[in-house]
Scaffold this active site. Structure first.
Site, PDB file in Angstrom:
ATOM      1  N   MET A 105       0.853  -1.186   0.000  1.00 45.47           N
ATOM      2  CA  MET A 105       0.000   0.000   0.000  1.00 45.47           C
ATOM      3  C   MET A 105       0.897   1.247   0.000  1.00 45.47           C
ATOM      4  SD  MET A 105      -3.172  -0.512  -0.457  1.00 45.47           S
ATOM      5  CE  MET A 105      -4.560  -1.624  -0.280  1.00 45.47           C
ATOM      6  N   SER A 106       0.620   2.236   0.833  1.00 44.99           N
ATOM      7  CA  SER A 106       1.310   3.523   0.702  1.00 44.99           C
ATOM      8  C   SER A 106       2.735   3.546   1.222  1.00 44.99           C
ATOM      9  CB  SER A 106       0.490   4.623   1.375  1.00 44.99           C
ATOM     10  OG  SER A 106      -0.679   4.878   0.627  1.00 44.99           O
ATOM     11  N   VAL A 107       3.232   2.450   1.765  1.00 42.97           N
ATOM     12  CA  VAL A 107       4.680   2.349   1.968  1.00 42.97           C
ATOM     13  C   VAL A 107       5.375   2.510   0.608  1.00 42.97           C
ATOM     14  CG1 VAL A 107       6.549   0.792   2.663  1.00 42.97           C
ATOM     15  CG2 VAL A 107       4.491   0.978   4.075  1.00 42.97           C
ATOM     16  N   SER A 108       4.662   2.165  -0.466  1.00 45.88           N
ATOM     17  CA  SER A 108       5.178   2.361  -1.823  1.00 45.88           C
ATOM     18  C   SER A 108       5.628   3.799  -2.054  1.00 45.88           C
ATOM     19  CB  SER A 108       4.100   2.013  -2.855  1.00 45.88           C
ATOM     20  OG  SER A 108       3.603   0.704  -2.691  1.00 45.88           O
ATOM     21  N   LYS A 109       4.964   4.736  -1.424  1.00 43.56           N
ATOM     22  CA  LYS A 109       5.275   6.155  -1.639  1.00 43.56           C
ATOM     23  C   LYS A 109       6.718   6.480  -1.276  1.00 43.56           C
ATOM     24  CE  LYS A 109       0.547   7.983  -1.011  1.00 43.56           C
ATOM     25  NZ  LYS A 109      -0.231   6.754  -1.137  1.00 43.56           N
TER      26      LYS A 109
END
Length: 389
Positions: A105-109
């Site tokens: 999820m937003s760890v991708s950011k």
């Protein structure tokens, strides 16, 4: 649904239903098209297992708990603690294994921002440039005059609702554009077309407001600056240099554009290698420099008005003293503890002071759980104190 067994009813329409999350998060390349992000030479991680289960944890509300209780109560799929280059705790639940790639999820950011930093280091990108200077297709759109620094810090003036449970929100329209949800009437068929529709409603460079679309523009900027698809760039500039052992992958839309803001999947240990690189000032566990020291130092120091921009935004009520810089979170004013956070309980804890990196994969029912997320952060803090006491 039992762990690891796909119910034939799981589809694009319901893969995010709470009952399906654990399976879905471990099988994103079964559900969606994806592109591989290639690893390099694995780092030599030492192992010295410790029983941390009884380490006391004081929860944000003052209640007393333990590491074991926090893990049990927060829908943990897998977790790991790295102290220096030594794995001191590692555990997998259900069908999770050390080779399972879990949705970040937003760890991708934080990974996308690190590719950005590598491109800046090569002189291929300037954070003071505007989006339209980097992406001519966005000239004259809401994002056109925003600086790259504005989108790194989520301080553009774009109107965008991040209300995950609101079917009419822009974040749900984004899901449709990348193929994570069935297309709705009048929706955009691809991510890039969706981003071009977003409108500016206030001055760029203002207060912090968390919006996933910022990272999607940033991923597009990376591709334009690097001249390659993001998966190739991420492999060459980041993943292959961290000491990772397995390929990561990113889901892609109908055009092959990556779901930059939340679509990367990776193994637990490999993500710990990423956290260690940030902890160590841009140097990987292999000894290779991945990011410039000043880029990473700036993440921890913040910009001249990062604290004020956060305090003026809508997140300040829930995270007093918080800060956001280059797609990393600082939750309570401490300058040496950075977080990478993703909905449904994904977390990387990076304590530059203690040398502790914690990684947690989860499948919590709520996108943002006001109890479970803070409990996991408190758990890693407690472990960090325990290991350095």
């Amino acid at each position: 649904m039992s762990d690891g067994i796909r119910d034939s009813a799981v589809t694009v329409a319901d893969w995010q239903d709470p009952a399906n999350l654990r399976w879905s998060f471990q099988h994103m390349d079964t559900l969606f098209p994806a592109r591989s992000i290639e690893p390099g030479t694995p780092a030599d991680l030492k192992e010295r297992p410790q029983d941390l289960s009884r380490v006391p944890v004081v929860l944000p509300d003052g209640a007393e708990s333990t590491v074991a209780d926090v893990l049990e109560s927060t829908d943990t799929d897998a977790w790991l603690v790295l102290h220096g280059s030594t794995v001191v705790a590692e555990q997998y639940s259900g069908t999770m294994t050390p080779r399972t790639r879990h949705l970040l999820m937003s760890v991708s950011k934080s990974l996308v921002s690190s590719v950005t930093g590598a491109l800046v280091a090569q002189g291929l990108l300037d954070v003071e440039s505007t989006v339209e200077e980097c992406i001519p297709e966005l000239q004259g759109t809401g994002y056109g005059e925003a600086r790259i620094r504005d989108i790194l810090d989520m301080r553009s003036g774009i109107r965008f609702s991040e209300e995950y449970l609101d079917p009419a929100s822009e974040v749900r329209g984004l899901d449709e554009a990348v193929g994570w949800a069935p297309p709705g009437p009048g929706g955009s068929p691809t991510l890039k077309e969706f981003l071009a529709t977003l409108e500016q409603h206030r001055e760029h460079g203002g207060y912090f407001e968390y919006r996933s679309c910022e990272t999607d523009v940033l991923g597009w900027v990376c591709e334009a600056a690097g001249g390659k698809p993001f998966a190739e760039l991420a492999g060459e500039l980041l993943w292959s240099r961290l000491g990772t052992a397995d390929p990561a992958f990113i889901t892609v839309d109908a055009e092959g554009t990556g779901m930059f803001d939340g679509g990367i999947c990776a193994t637990l240990r490999d993500l710990a290698c990423f956290g260690a690189m940030i902890r160590d000032g841009g140097v990987a566990l292999t000894g290779d420099r991945v990011l410039p020291a000043d880029w990473v130092a700036d993440i921890f120091a913040g910009g001249p008005d990062s604290t004020e921009a956060f305090a003026a935004g809508p997140e300040a009520e829930h995270m007093p003293g918080g800060r956001y810089r280059s797609q990393f979170w600082f939750l309570d004013g401490r300058p040496d503890v950075a977080f990478c956070l993703g909905i449904h309980g994904q977390m990387v804890y990076i304590n530059a002071g203690s040398g502790v990196v914690g990684v947690k994969f989860s499948s919590s029912a709520l996108p943002v759980d006001p109890v479970k997320g803070p409990a996991a952060a408190a758990m890693f803090d407690a472990i960090s104190r325990h290991l350095t006491s």
